[in-house]
Design an enzyme around this catalytic site. Structure first.
Site, mmCIF file in Angstrom:
data_model
loop_
_atom_site.group_PDB
_atom_site.id
_atom_site.type_symbol
_atom_site.label_atom_id
_atom_site.label_comp_id
_atom_site.label_asym_id
_atom_site.label_seq_id
_atom_site.Cartn_x
_atom_site.Cartn_y
_atom_site.Cartn_z
ATOM 1 N N GLU A 1 -4.156 30.580 -8.362
ATOM 2 C CA GLU A 1 -4.674 31.896 -7.937
ATOM 3 C C GLU A 1 -6.106 31.806 -7.432
ATOM 4 O OE1 GLU A 1 -3.985 34.752 -11.068
ATOM 5 O OE2 GLU A 1 -1.806 34.554 -10.932
ATOM 6 N N GLU B 1 4.685 31.843 -11.951
ATOM 7 C CA GLU B 1 4.335 32.922 -12.889
ATOM 8 C C GLU B 1 5.204 34.117 -12.536
ATOM 9 O OE1 GLU B 1 0.300 33.947 -13.900
ATOM 10 O OE2 GLU B 1 -0.406 31.883 -13.570
#
Length: 508
Positions: A184, A310
């Site tokens: 991220e 995720e």
């Protein structure tokens, strides 16, 4: 792959699938896990050395957690993050424990003791029988740090970091196959957040160097949510070094219908990501079109797949990450997880790996206490899919009513079909057809026409149904949600109970 026909209220629903209509292989890595240094996932979750109730082995690993991971047949586990990895020095977590430094942990506002690190994680993976998947620090970390970690884990040569591993008691290399190029990096919450342009430049150079060091590794590029310009750009710039492209998404809504249909957004994200992958591979310049020498070959013969590393139901207001992220999941959430898993089975052609976030305690299907483990409502669909929904994904057609209310995300209502019967099918290695069906309707049983030969003996597994309230959950000493098993002598119709997940199995 599942196609859909919307029908009106009062028209009989139907589901058709066939063992002859194979779409793609289901990669077993879609049932992966994730363990981050966050809350009680590592300390008090998989590693609990101070437990006095006979639940740990000689290394401090929770034996009950290991048994649950084996029960789920988890094939791969991502580590050590997550946001945690953006400031993680892997070197702090190897060697004698008494010499390992404590560090401020900025992602989740804690202190990292480094008592559990690379070697402990590899030992734990061996105990579970799973493969490790390591995420590299592209926040405060350097390419030199990353190359050192790959050398420590994978090299059998007479070099510094490989020799340090040997000195730490581990003669043979771990041969870690899967490596993520950051996590991220686009996020405003990240230490060393970066632009897509800078990240793509660094990721390409890191990937080139790491593949020179160990050509056998599989590199996972840091994507966003699959439908962003970040995803498009970094794929365009890095397609040649990319084996898989990572995307993340969490779903949740207080409204049951919006909650259970929300994972359909992930299906659209998968489709868009694959379009970006093909765009990066296949775009070409028309400048020489009329000369007859135009090059239309892909930029790389390899077509990367998606690493959905995720995914889960998570409401960060209800379960804040900096307070441990401990969700209490209910039946609605279990049905949402089943829809998530249907998405992965339907999209098997495009999914190379998926890792639920996370495996223990933190937004997890499994919770530990000092006395044992609690299998949350979401544990049971995960168990059934991992056990039975393997092998080949089958083409399936569903006719059912649709949900037409508000959605999360808001764009989902105008972008995707939202059937009340959500289904996928698989032909497993034992020759059984496995049909997974979620009846999202809270108060409506669905008598459904099926193409199962009359009189066939069908195994039936059900989670939820009229016996449970949509807000029922499992807590220590009071587990309301479980699997109910039975058999059904097939007729032309089967009744899928309200608010339920059902798995039907019959010999092809």
């Amino acid at each position: 792959m599942t196609t859909y026909t919307q029908i009106k209220e009062g028209v009989e629903p139907s589901i058709f699938t066939s063992s002859k209509h194979v779409v793609a292989d289901i990669n077993p890595l879609i049932y992966g896990g994730f363990t981050e240094h966050m809350g009680r996932c590592i300390y008090g979750g998989i590693y609990d050395p101070t437990n006095t109730n006979g639940l740990i082995d000689e290394r401090g690993f929770r034996k009950d957690v290991i048994e649950c991971m084996k029960e789920l047949q988890v094939p791969v586990v991502r580590y050590p993050g997550g946001n945690f990895v953006a400031t993680y020095r892997w070197q702090d977590g190897v060697g004698p424990r008494e010499k390992r430094p404590k560090r401020p942990e900025l992602a989740w506002d804690g202190i990292e003791t480094n008592q559990f690190g690379t070697d402990e994680f590899m030992q734990w993976c061996a105990a579970v029988g799973t493969e490790p998947y390591l995420a590299l620090n592209m926040g405060t970390g350097t390419l030199e740090d990353a190359m050192a970690w790959v050398e420590y884990c994978n090299s059998d040569k007479d070099t510094y970091w490989a020799n340090l591993r040997r000195a730490n008691g581990h003669e043979k290399p771990y041969n870690v196959k899967y490596w993520a190029l950051g996590n991220e990096v686009w996020g405003p919450w990240q230490v060393e957040q970066d632009t897509k342009e800078n990240y793509a430049k660094r990721a390409y150079q890191w990937g080139k160097a790491l593949k020179l060091l160990d050509p056998s590794i599989v590199l996972i590029l840091c994507g966003k949510n699959g439908h962003s310009d970040w995803d498009r750009y970094v794929l365009t710039e890095c397609i040649r070094i990319t084996d898989m492209h990572s995307i993340h998404m969490y779903t949740s809504d207080a409204n049951h219908y919006a909650n259970a249909t929300s994972p359909r957004a992930a299906e659209r994200a998968i489709e868009m990501t694959m379009a970006f992958i093909d765009l990066a591979r296949c775009d070409f310049d028309y400048e020489n079109y009329f000369t007859g020498v135009i090059d239309t070959n892909p930029k790389t013969p390899h077509r990367p797949t998606i690493c959905f590393d995720e995914w889960n139901v998570w409401n960060p207001v209800r379960a804040p990450g900096n307070k441990g992220g401990e969700e209490l999941y209910d039946l609605s959430d279990a049905l949402a997880v089943a829809v998530w898993l249907n998405v992965f089975v339907r999209q098997a052609k495009n999914i190379g790996m998926a890792t639920i976030a996370q495996s223990v305690n933190v937004i997890s299907p499994l919770m530990t206490t000092e006395r044992g483990v609690v299998k949350q409502s979401t544990y049971w669909p995960l168990y059934l899919y991992s056990k039975y929904m393997r092998g080949k994904s089958l083409a399936t057609h569903v006719c059912s009513e649709a949900y037409n209310g508000t959605t999360f995300p808001g764009w989902l209502a105008s972008t995707a079909e939202l059937p009340l019967l959500d289904a996928s099918a698989a032909l497993s290695g034992d020759g059984y057809v496995n049909l997974a069906v979620v009846n999202i309707a809270e108060n409506q049983d669905m008598e459904t026409a099926l193409m199962v030969p009359e009189g066939t003996e069908v195994q039936v597994f059900v989670v939820g149904g009229a016996e449970n309230n949509i807000r029922d959950s499992n807590v220590e000493g009071k587990e309301k949600i479980a699997i109910r098993e039975s058999t059904w002598k097939a007729t032309s119709k089967y009744v899928f109970g309200r608010r339920s997940f059902t798995l039907l199995r019959w010999k092809a």
